[in-house]
Design a protein around this motif. Structure first.
Motif, PDB file in Angstrom:
ATOM      1  N   ASN A   1     -14.556   3.258 -12.329  1.00 39.14           N
ATOM      2  CA  ASN A   1     -13.608   4.359 -12.190  1.00 39.14           C
ATOM      3  C   ASN A   1     -13.396   4.725 -10.725  1.00 39.14           C
ATOM      4  N   TYR A   2     -12.239   5.298 -10.435  1.00 44.13           N
ATOM      5  CA  TYR A   2     -11.973   5.829  -9.107  1.00 44.13           C
ATOM      6  C   TYR A   2     -11.817   7.339  -9.208  1.00 44.13           C
ATOM      7  N   ASP A   3     -11.965   8.005  -8.084  1.00 42.35           N
ATOM      8  CA  ASP A   3     -11.796   9.452  -8.023  1.00 42.35           C
ATOM      9  C   ASP A   3     -10.335   9.762  -7.698  1.00 42.35           C
ATOM     10  N   GLU A   4      -9.692  10.488  -8.589  1.00 45.01           N
ATOM     11  CA  GLU A   4      -8.258  10.744  -8.416  1.00 45.01           C
ATOM     12  C   GLU A   4      -7.977  11.534  -7.138  1.00 45.01           C
ATOM     13  N   GLU A   5      -8.851  12.476  -6.813  1.00 44.00           N
ATOM     14  CA  GLU A   5      -8.637  13.269  -5.601  1.00 44.00           C
ATOM     15  C   GLU A   5      -8.771  12.410  -4.345  1.00 44.00           C
ATOM     16  N   GLU A   6      -9.722  11.462  -4.373  1.00 43.86           N
ATOM     17  CA  GLU A   6      -9.862  10.545  -3.234  1.00 43.86           C
ATOM     18  C   GLU A   6      -8.601   9.717  -3.058  1.00 43.86           C
ATOM     19  N   LEU A   7      -8.030   9.261  -4.171  1.00 42.82           N
ATOM     20  CA  LEU A   7      -6.789   8.492  -4.100  1.00 42.82           C
ATOM     21  C   LEU A   7      -5.644   9.354  -3.553  1.00 42.82           C
ATOM     22  N   LYS A   8      -5.514  10.566  -4.056  1.00 44.53           N
ATOM     23  CA  LYS A   8      -4.430  11.445  -3.605  1.00 44.53           C
ATOM     24  C   LYS A   8      -4.530  11.715  -2.106  1.00 44.53           C
ATOM     25  N   ASN A   9      -5.742  11.956  -1.640  1.00 43.24           N
ATOM     26  CA  ASN A   9      -5.922  12.235  -0.208  1.00 43.24           C
ATOM     27  C   ASN A   9      -5.671  10.995   0.639  1.00 43.24           C
ATOM     28  N   SER A  10      -6.074   9.841   0.141  1.00 46.65           N
ATOM     29  CA  SER A  10      -5.903   8.600   0.903  1.00 46.65           C
ATOM     30  C   SER A  10      -4.453   8.168   0.976  1.00 46.65           C
ATOM     31  N   ILE A  11      -3.668   8.490  -0.043  1.00 41.64           N
ATOM     32  CA  ILE A  11      -2.298   7.990  -0.131  1.00 41.64           C
ATOM     33  C   ILE A  11      -1.351   8.759   0.788  1.00 41.64           C
TER      34      ILE A  11
ATOM     35  N   LYS B  90      -0.526   5.069 -14.798  1.00 41.04           N
ATOM     36  CA  LYS B  90       0.403   6.196 -14.788  1.00 41.04           C
ATOM     37  C   LYS B  90       0.083   7.137 -13.626  1.00 41.04           C
ATOM     38  N   LYS B  91      -1.205   7.426 -13.432  1.00 38.96           N
ATOM     39  CA  LYS B  91      -1.597   8.293 -12.323  1.00 38.96           C
ATOM     40  C   LYS B  91      -1.249   7.656 -10.982  1.00 38.96           C
ATOM     41  N   ILE B  92      -1.544   6.357 -10.857  1.00 34.98           N
ATOM     42  CA  ILE B  92      -1.262   5.655  -9.603  1.00 34.98           C
ATOM     43  C   ILE B  92       0.236   5.633  -9.318  1.00 34.98           C
ATOM     44  N   VAL B  93       1.020   5.316 -10.340  1.00 37.53           N
ATOM     45  CA  VAL B  93       2.477   5.267 -10.180  1.00 37.53           C
ATOM     46  C   VAL B  93       3.020   6.633  -9.771  1.00 37.53           C
ATOM     47  N   ASP B  94       2.583   7.678 -10.447  1.00 38.79           N
ATOM     48  CA  ASP B  94       3.079   9.029 -10.138  1.00 38.79           C
ATOM     49  C   ASP B  94       2.735   9.430  -8.712  1.00 38.79           C
ATOM     50  N   ILE B  95       1.508   9.122  -8.285  1.00 44.88           N
ATOM     51  CA  ILE B  95       1.083   9.479  -6.930  1.00 44.88           C
ATOM     52  C   ILE B  95       1.893   8.703  -5.897  1.00 44.88           C
ATOM     53  N   CYS B  96       2.141   7.424  -6.157  1.00 44.23           N
ATOM     54  CA  CYS B  96       2.914   6.609  -5.209  1.00 44.23           C
ATOM     55  C   CYS B  96       4.374   7.056  -5.146  1.00 44.23           C
ATOM     56  N   ILE B  97       4.965   7.377  -6.281  1.00 47.07           N
ATOM     57  CA  ILE B  97       6.353   7.866  -6.283  1.00 47.07           C
ATOM     58  C   ILE B  97       6.455   9.185  -5.523  1.00 47.07           C
ATOM     59  N   GLU B  98       5.498  10.063  -5.781  1.00 44.36           N
ATOM     60  CA  GLU B  98       5.516  11.370  -5.117  1.00 44.36           C
ATOM     61  C   GLU B  98       5.442  11.230  -3.599  1.00 44.36           C
TER      62      GLU B  98
ATOM     63  N   ILE C 200       3.894  -3.398 -14.044  1.00 44.01           N
ATOM     64  CA  ILE C 200       4.296  -2.042 -13.687  1.00 44.01           C
ATOM     65  C   ILE C 200       5.813  -1.824 -13.746  1.00 44.01           C
ATOM     66  N   PRO C 201       6.654  -2.694 -13.180  1.00 45.65           N
ATOM     67  CA  PRO C 201       8.098  -2.415 -13.235  1.00 45.65           C
ATOM     68  C   PRO C 201       8.641  -2.363 -14.662  1.00 45.65           C
ATOM     69  N   LYS C 202       8.018  -3.080 -15.580  1.00 47.09           N
ATOM     70  CA  LYS C 202       8.458  -3.048 -16.977  1.00 47.09           C
ATOM     71  C   LYS C 202       7.951  -1.810 -17.698  1.00 47.09           C
ATOM     72  N   GLU C 203       6.676  -1.487 -17.497  1.00 47.09           N
ATOM     73  CA  GLU C 203       6.058  -0.354 -18.183  1.00 47.09           C
ATOM     74  C   GLU C 203       6.495   0.975 -17.571  1.00 47.09           C
TER      75      GLU C 203
END
Length: 298
Positions: free
Chosen positions: A48-58, A83-91, A120-123
Protein backbone atom coordinates in the motif's frame (compact mmCIF):
# COMPACT_ATOMS: atom_id res chain seq x y z
CA UNK A 1 7.60 9.51 -23.04
CA UNK A 2 9.58 11.27 -20.30
CA UNK A 3 11.33 13.54 -22.79
CA UNK A 4 8.06 14.29 -24.57
CA UNK A 5 6.28 15.68 -21.51
CA UNK A 6 9.24 16.74 -19.36
CA UNK A 7 11.67 19.62 -19.45
CA UNK A 8 14.92 19.95 -17.45
CA UNK A 9 14.13 20.56 -13.80
CA UNK A 10 10.62 19.07 -13.95
CA UNK A 11 9.60 16.77 -11.12
CA UNK A 12 8.60 13.15 -11.81
CA UNK A 13 6.86 11.07 -9.13
CA UNK A 14 7.86 7.40 -8.87
CA UNK A 15 6.52 4.69 -6.58
CA UNK A 16 9.33 2.93 -4.73
CA UNK A 17 10.51 0.22 -4.77
CA UNK A 18 10.88 0.84 -8.49
CA UNK A 19 12.31 -0.66 -11.66
CA UNK A 20 15.96 0.38 -11.43
CA UNK A 21 16.02 2.32 -14.70
CA UNK A 22 13.31 4.88 -13.89
CA UNK A 23 15.51 7.31 -11.90
CA UNK A 24 18.42 7.02 -14.34
CA UNK A 25 16.07 7.64 -17.25
CA UNK A 26 14.91 10.79 -15.47
CA UNK A 27 18.49 11.89 -14.92
CA UNK A 28 19.35 11.51 -18.61
CA UNK A 29 16.82 14.29 -19.32
CA UNK A 30 17.66 16.30 -16.17
CA UNK A 31 14.34 15.49 -14.53
CA UNK A 32 13.99 15.35 -10.76
CA UNK A 33 12.65 12.00 -9.43
CA UNK A 34 10.54 12.15 -6.27
CA UNK A 35 9.54 8.95 -4.50
CA UNK A 36 6.35 7.65 -2.87
CA UNK A 37 6.96 4.52 -0.81
CA UNK A 38 4.93 1.33 -1.07
CA UNK A 39 4.76 -0.54 2.26
CA UNK A 40 4.12 -4.27 2.65
CA UNK A 41 1.03 -5.39 4.54
CA UNK A 42 1.74 -8.98 5.48
CA UNK A 43 -1.66 -9.44 7.15
CA UNK A 44 -3.58 -8.56 3.98
CA UNK A 45 -0.95 -9.81 1.54
CA UNK A 46 -0.46 -6.64 -0.48
CA UNK A 47 1.53 -3.40 -0.74
CA UNK A 48 0.00 0.00 0.00
CA UNK A 49 0.96 3.64 -0.44
CA UNK A 50 0.06 6.60 1.74
CA UNK A 51 -2.43 8.82 -0.05
CA UNK A 52 -1.25 11.96 1.74
CA UNK A 53 2.36 11.24 0.74
CA UNK A 54 1.24 10.92 -2.87
CA UNK A 55 -0.79 14.14 -2.74
CA UNK A 56 2.13 16.08 -1.28
CA UNK A 57 4.62 14.61 -3.74
CA UNK A 58 2.48 15.30 -6.80
CA UNK A 59 2.28 19.06 -6.15
CA UNK A 60 4.34 20.80 -8.82
CA UNK A 61 5.15 17.55 -10.64
CA UNK A 62 5.06 17.14 -14.41
CA UNK A 63 4.52 13.37 -14.56
CA UNK A 64 3.94 10.23 -12.52
CA UNK A 65 5.34 6.84 -13.54
CA UNK A 66 2.96 3.97 -12.77
CA UNK A 67 4.11 0.37 -13.20
CA UNK A 68 1.31 -2.20 -12.82
CA UNK A 69 1.62 -5.13 -12.37
CA UNK A 70 4.55 -3.88 -10.39
CA UNK A 71 8.24 -4.76 -10.42
CA UNK A 72 9.52 -5.73 -7.86
CA UNK A 73 6.56 -6.14 -5.47
CA UNK A 74 4.05 -7.86 -7.75
CA UNK A 75 1.34 -5.38 -6.72
CA UNK A 76 -1.56 -4.83 -9.12
CA UNK A 77 -3.01 -1.36 -8.70
CA UNK A 78 -6.74 -2.05 -8.55
CA UNK A 79 -9.63 0.24 -9.46
CA UNK A 80 -9.73 2.02 -6.10
CA UNK A 81 -6.01 2.80 -6.13
CA UNK A 82 -6.14 3.91 -9.75
CA UNK A 83 -9.17 6.14 -9.20
CA UNK A 84 -7.33 8.02 -6.46
CA UNK A 85 -4.19 8.33 -8.59
CA UNK A 86 -6.15 9.52 -11.63
CA UNK A 87 -8.10 12.10 -9.62
CA UNK A 88 -4.94 13.47 -8.00
CA UNK A 89 -3.15 13.71 -11.35
CA UNK A 90 -6.10 15.43 -13.06
CA UNK A 91 -6.42 17.88 -10.19
CA UNK A 92 -2.74 18.79 -10.53
CA UNK A 93 -2.51 18.54 -14.35
CA UNK A 94 0.11 15.77 -14.11
CA UNK A 95 0.79 13.28 -16.88
CA UNK A 96 0.53 9.56 -16.07
CA UNK A 97 3.19 7.46 -17.80
CA UNK A 98 2.33 3.80 -17.39
CA UNK A 99 4.62 0.78 -17.70
CA UNK A 100 2.38 -2.20 -18.50
CA UNK A 101 4.95 -4.79 -19.54
CA UNK A 102 3.46 -7.42 -17.17
CA UNK A 103 -0.17 -6.76 -18.13
CA UNK A 104 -1.00 -10.41 -18.88
CA UNK A 105 0.57 -11.76 -15.69
CA UNK A 106 -2.27 -11.23 -13.20
CA UNK A 107 -3.13 -13.94 -10.68
CA UNK A 108 -6.30 -14.67 -8.69
CA UNK A 109 -6.34 -14.13 -4.94
CA UNK A 110 -6.36 -16.95 -2.39
CA UNK A 111 -10.14 -17.28 -2.75
CA UNK A 112 -9.98 -17.65 -6.52
CA UNK A 113 -11.23 -14.14 -7.26
CA UNK A 114 -9.65 -12.85 -10.44
CA UNK A 115 -7.43 -9.81 -10.58
CA UNK A 116 -7.16 -7.90 -13.80
CA UNK A 117 -4.96 -5.30 -15.35
CA UNK A 118 -6.63 -1.93 -15.97
CA UNK A 119 -5.98 0.23 -19.01
CA UNK A 120 -6.33 3.74 -17.60
CA UNK A 121 -7.54 5.62 -20.73
CA UNK A 122 -10.28 3.02 -21.21
CA UNK A 123 -11.35 2.72 -17.57
CA UNK A 124 -10.96 6.45 -16.85
CA UNK A 125 -11.60 8.33 -20.11
CA UNK A 126 -11.39 11.61 -18.23
CA UNK A 127 -7.63 10.96 -17.99
CA UNK A 128 -7.01 10.02 -21.64
CA UNK A 129 -5.40 13.34 -22.53
CA UNK A 130 -2.96 13.00 -19.62
CA UNK A 131 -1.99 9.33 -20.06
CA UNK A 132 0.86 7.76 -22.01
CA UNK A 133 0.61 3.95 -22.09
CA UNK A 134 4.00 2.24 -22.50
CA UNK A 135 4.22 -1.47 -23.18
CA UNK A 136 6.53 -4.08 -24.65
CA UNK A 137 6.62 -7.71 -25.68
CA UNK A 138 9.87 -8.15 -23.73
CA UNK A 139 8.39 -10.08 -20.81
CA UNK A 140 5.36 -11.78 -22.34
CA UNK A 141 7.41 -13.06 -25.29
CA UNK A 142 10.52 -13.73 -23.18
CA UNK A 143 12.43 -11.33 -25.43
CA UNK A 144 13.74 -8.78 -22.93
CA UNK A 145 16.91 -8.14 -24.92
CA UNK A 146 14.95 -6.91 -27.93
CA UNK A 147 13.81 -3.74 -26.16
CA UNK A 148 10.88 -3.63 -28.56
CA UNK A 149 7.72 -1.84 -27.45
CA UNK A 150 5.23 0.91 -28.12
CA UNK A 151 3.55 3.91 -26.55
CA UNK A 152 -0.08 5.02 -26.85
CA UNK A 153 -0.20 8.75 -26.31
CA UNK A 154 -2.70 11.61 -26.64
CA UNK A 155 -2.98 13.14 -30.13
CA UNK A 156 -1.65 16.51 -28.99
CA UNK A 157 1.69 14.87 -28.14
CA UNK A 158 2.10 12.95 -31.40
CA UNK A 159 4.40 15.37 -33.23
CA UNK A 160 6.70 15.83 -30.25
CA UNK A 161 6.78 12.14 -29.40
CA UNK A 162 7.58 11.06 -32.97
CA UNK A 163 10.30 13.67 -33.31
CA UNK A 164 11.98 12.57 -30.08
CA UNK A 165 11.60 8.89 -30.95
CA UNK A 166 13.22 9.47 -34.34
CA UNK A 167 16.25 11.10 -32.72
CA UNK A 168 16.66 8.50 -29.97
CA UNK A 169 15.73 5.25 -31.69
CA UNK A 170 14.65 5.75 -35.30
CA UNK A 171 13.28 2.19 -35.71
CA UNK A 172 13.71 -1.43 -34.67
CA UNK A 173 15.26 -3.97 -37.10
CA UNK A 174 12.81 -5.36 -39.66
CA UNK A 175 13.17 -9.02 -38.58
CA UNK A 176 12.11 -8.06 -35.08
CA UNK A 177 9.11 -6.17 -36.43
CA UNK A 178 7.93 -9.18 -38.43
CA UNK A 179 8.50 -11.48 -35.47
CA UNK A 180 6.48 -9.11 -33.30
CA UNK A 181 3.59 -9.07 -35.77
CA UNK A 182 3.53 -12.86 -35.74
CA UNK A 183 3.59 -12.90 -31.94
CA UNK A 184 0.85 -10.29 -31.51
CA UNK A 185 -1.37 -12.21 -33.95
CA UNK A 186 -1.38 -15.28 -31.71
CA UNK A 187 -4.85 -16.33 -30.52
CA UNK A 188 -6.32 -14.37 -27.62
CA UNK A 189 -6.29 -17.55 -25.54
CA UNK A 190 -2.49 -17.44 -25.44
CA UNK A 191 -2.47 -14.04 -23.74
CA UNK A 192 -5.59 -14.42 -21.60
CA UNK A 193 -5.12 -18.03 -20.51
CA UNK A 194 -1.57 -19.30 -21.02
CA UNK A 195 0.35 -16.21 -19.92
CA UNK A 196 -1.94 -15.79 -16.93
CA UNK A 197 -0.82 -19.12 -15.50
CA UNK A 198 2.71 -19.57 -16.91
CA UNK A 199 4.46 -18.34 -13.77
CA UNK A 200 1.73 -18.87 -11.18
CA UNK A 201 2.90 -22.29 -9.98
CA UNK A 202 6.56 -21.30 -10.07
CA UNK A 203 5.80 -18.30 -7.88
CA UNK A 204 3.70 -20.39 -5.50
CA UNK A 205 6.35 -23.01 -4.82
CA UNK A 206 9.17 -20.46 -4.65
CA UNK A 207 7.17 -18.35 -2.17
CA UNK A 208 6.53 -21.43 -0.04
CA UNK A 209 10.23 -22.35 -0.01
CA UNK A 210 11.22 -18.82 0.96
CA UNK A 211 8.68 -18.76 3.80
CA UNK A 212 9.97 -22.09 5.07
CA UNK A 213 13.49 -20.66 5.04
CA UNK A 214 12.37 -17.76 7.24
CA UNK A 215 11.71 -14.98 4.73
CA UNK A 216 8.67 -12.75 5.13
CA UNK A 217 6.75 -12.91 1.85
CA UNK A 218 3.86 -11.04 0.28
CA UNK A 219 2.71 -13.33 -2.50
CA UNK A 220 2.67 -11.35 -5.76
CA UNK A 221 -0.61 -10.37 -7.37
CA UNK A 222 1.09 -10.13 -10.75
CA UNK A 223 4.44 -10.12 -12.65
CA UNK A 224 6.98 -12.83 -11.76
CA UNK A 225 8.97 -11.47 -8.83
CA UNK A 226 9.05 -12.06 -5.09
CA UNK A 227 10.25 -9.09 -3.03
CA UNK A 228 10.94 -10.50 0.41
CA UNK A 229 12.20 -9.50 3.85
CA UNK A 230 15.25 -11.51 4.98
CA UNK A 231 15.97 -10.05 8.41
CA UNK A 232 14.48 -13.07 10.22
CA UNK A 233 16.60 -15.55 8.26
CA UNK A 234 19.27 -16.56 10.76
CA UNK A 235 22.11 -16.94 8.25
CA UNK A 236 21.37 -13.54 6.66
CA UNK A 237 20.34 -11.44 9.66
CA UNK A 238 22.59 -8.41 10.10
CA UNK A 239 23.97 -8.51 6.58
CA UNK A 240 23.54 -5.70 4.10
CA UNK A 241 21.37 -6.50 1.06
CA UNK A 242 24.47 -6.85 -1.14
CA UNK A 243 26.21 -9.11 1.38
CA UNK A 244 23.04 -11.17 1.83
CA UNK A 245 22.65 -11.59 -1.94
CA UNK A 246 26.31 -12.54 -2.33
CA UNK A 247 26.12 -15.06 0.52
CA UNK A 248 23.06 -16.69 -1.07
CA UNK A 249 24.85 -16.95 -4.38
CA UNK A 250 28.18 -18.10 -2.98
CA UNK A 251 27.07 -20.42 -0.17
CA UNK A 252 23.58 -21.52 -1.21
CA UNK A 253 23.81 -21.32 -5.00
CA UNK A 254 20.75 -19.14 -5.52
CA UNK A 255 20.98 -15.69 -7.15
CA UNK A 256 18.82 -12.69 -6.25
CA UNK A 257 19.03 -8.89 -6.34
CA UNK A 258 19.78 -6.64 -3.32
CA UNK A 259 16.63 -4.82 -2.22
CA UNK A 260 18.19 -1.40 -1.66
CA UNK A 261 18.74 -1.24 -5.42
CA UNK A 262 15.02 -0.45 -5.80
CA UNK A 263 14.77 2.56 -3.46
CA UNK A 264 15.67 6.21 -3.80
CA UNK A 265 14.38 7.63 -0.50
CA UNK A 266 13.27 5.00 2.01
CA UNK A 267 15.63 2.70 3.91
CA UNK A 268 13.09 -0.14 3.67
CA UNK A 269 15.26 -1.90 1.11
CA UNK A 270 17.97 -2.52 3.72
CA UNK A 271 16.33 -5.84 4.63
CA UNK A 272 14.83 -6.85 1.27
CA UNK A 273 15.83 -9.13 -1.61
CA UNK A 274 14.20 -9.73 -5.00
CA UNK A 275 13.85 -13.23 -6.43
CA UNK A 276 12.61 -13.96 -9.96
CA UNK A 277 10.52 -16.98 -10.98
CA UNK A 278 11.00 -16.61 -14.73
CA UNK A 279 13.45 -19.51 -15.02
CA UNK A 280 12.38 -23.00 -16.05
CA UNK A 281 10.58 -25.25 -13.60
CA UNK A 282 13.65 -27.50 -13.48
CA UNK A 283 15.85 -24.55 -12.47
CA UNK A 284 13.31 -23.48 -9.86
CA UNK A 285 13.24 -27.02 -8.45
CA UNK A 286 17.02 -26.92 -8.03
CA UNK A 287 16.73 -23.57 -6.24
CA UNK A 288 14.09 -24.99 -3.89
CA UNK A 289 16.41 -27.76 -2.82
CA UNK A 290 19.27 -25.37 -2.24
CA UNK A 291 17.12 -22.96 -0.20
CA UNK A 292 16.50 -25.79 2.29
CA UNK A 293 20.05 -25.18 3.54
CA UNK A 294 18.70 -21.98 5.12
CA UNK A 295 15.95 -23.82 7.01
CA UNK A 296 17.22 -25.20 10.32
CA UNK A 297 14.33 -27.69 10.39
CA UNK A 298 15.39 -29.33 7.10
Amino acid sequence: ALRTVGRPGDKVVIFEPFHELYPSQCQIFHLDPVFVTLKPNYDYGTWNYDEEELKNSIIGARALILNTPHNPTGKIFQHGDLKKIVDICIENDVYIITDEIYEWMCYPDEYGNSRRHTLIPKEFPEAKDLTLVCNSLGKSASATGWRLGWCLHPPHLTDSYRGIHDQLVAMSPHPMQYASITYLNLPDEYFKEQLAIRYKERLRILALALKEAGFKVVSPEGSYYLFVDYHEVEQLNGLSPMDAAMKLMRDIGVACVPGDNFYGKSLDGQHMLRFAACRSMSDISIALERLKKLNPLK
